[in-house]
Design an enzyme around this catalytic site. Structure first.
Site, PDB file in Angstrom:
ATOM      1  N   SER A  74       0.857  -1.179   0.000  1.00 43.53           N
ATOM      2  CA  SER A  74       0.000   0.000   0.000  1.00 43.53           C
ATOM      3  C   SER A  74       0.894   1.229   0.000  1.00 43.53           C
ATOM      4  CB  SER A  74      -0.864   0.008   1.269  1.00 43.53           C
ATOM      5  OG  SER A  74      -1.505   1.247   1.450  1.00 43.53           O
ATOM      6  N   TYR A  87      -1.951   0.000  10.864  1.00 39.24           N
ATOM      7  CA  TYR A  87      -2.118  -0.509   9.493  1.00 39.24           C
ATOM      8  C   TYR A  87      -0.840  -0.275   8.689  1.00 39.24           C
ATOM      9  CZ  TYR A  87      -3.547  -0.856   4.638  1.00 39.24           C
ATOM     10  OH  TYR A  87      -3.609  -1.188   3.312  1.00 39.24           O
TER      11      TYR A  87
END
Length: 187
Positions: A74, A87
């Site tokens: 990501s 995260y």
């Protein structure tokens, strides 16, 4: 672990394994202080350990075929926002694992690709909302959250069509490069 082994056995039964795409993951958002650490531990289990287990299970077959490992990371694997620290840590781990994996398997003719998507129109955000604790309107961070939200909005684009990620994976696999980091999306 049984599911991982069953999936690896099924893949090998179909013939030579030449590509593994590690694409499982979800998010839990919240401040470092206020996040539910049980939910955070589950996120690490899926985002990091799931990738590690699948990679370990299929590396012997991939080594035989001089195959390719594609890890979905990501943009959060390279930068963090307030309330995304845990995260982002999982995605930083994916980046580090990918770097080390390439150094370890390059001598076998294998390739490693890291895909770094931005914001895409999937169930990612509704799932993250469901797994994250609601913000505490009386908590110590409440006054800062509007500023954090504005900063995120200034950087992140509206969610894009997920087919862009699929196209990026297909193009990356088709390229001859041994190691690639591929950013996907305008943000």
């Amino acid at each position: 672990l049984e599911h991982v082994q069953a999936a690896a056995d099924q893949a090998r039964a179909l013939g030579p394994v030449d590509v593994l795409i590690n694409n499982a993951g979800h998010a839990v958002f919240g401040t470092i202080e206020e996040s539910d650490l049980t939910a955070v531990a589950h996120m690490f289990e899926v985002n990091v350990m799931g990738l590690a287990r699948m990679t370990q299970a299929l590396l012997p077959a991939l080594r035989e075929s001089s195959g390719t490992v594609v890890n979905l990371s990501s943009v959060a694997g390279r930068m963090s926002f307030p309330e995304s620290g845990y995260y982002a840590a999982t995605k930083h781990a994916v980046e580090a694992i990918s770097d080390a994996l390439y150094a370890e398997v390059a001598g076998f003719g294998m390739r490693v690709i890291v895909i770094e998507p931005g914001s895409f129109d999937t169930q990612f955000l509704p799932t993250a909302d469901a797994l994250s604790l609601p913000r505490n309107p009386n908590g110590p961070y409440a006054a800062h959250q509007p500023v954090w939200d504005a900063a995120k909005q200034a950087v992140l684009e509206p969610p894009q069509n997920p087919s862009m990620v699929v196209g990026a994976v297909v193009r990356a696999i088709a390229r001859p490069f041994r190691f690639q980091r591929v950013e996907v999306g305008p943000d």
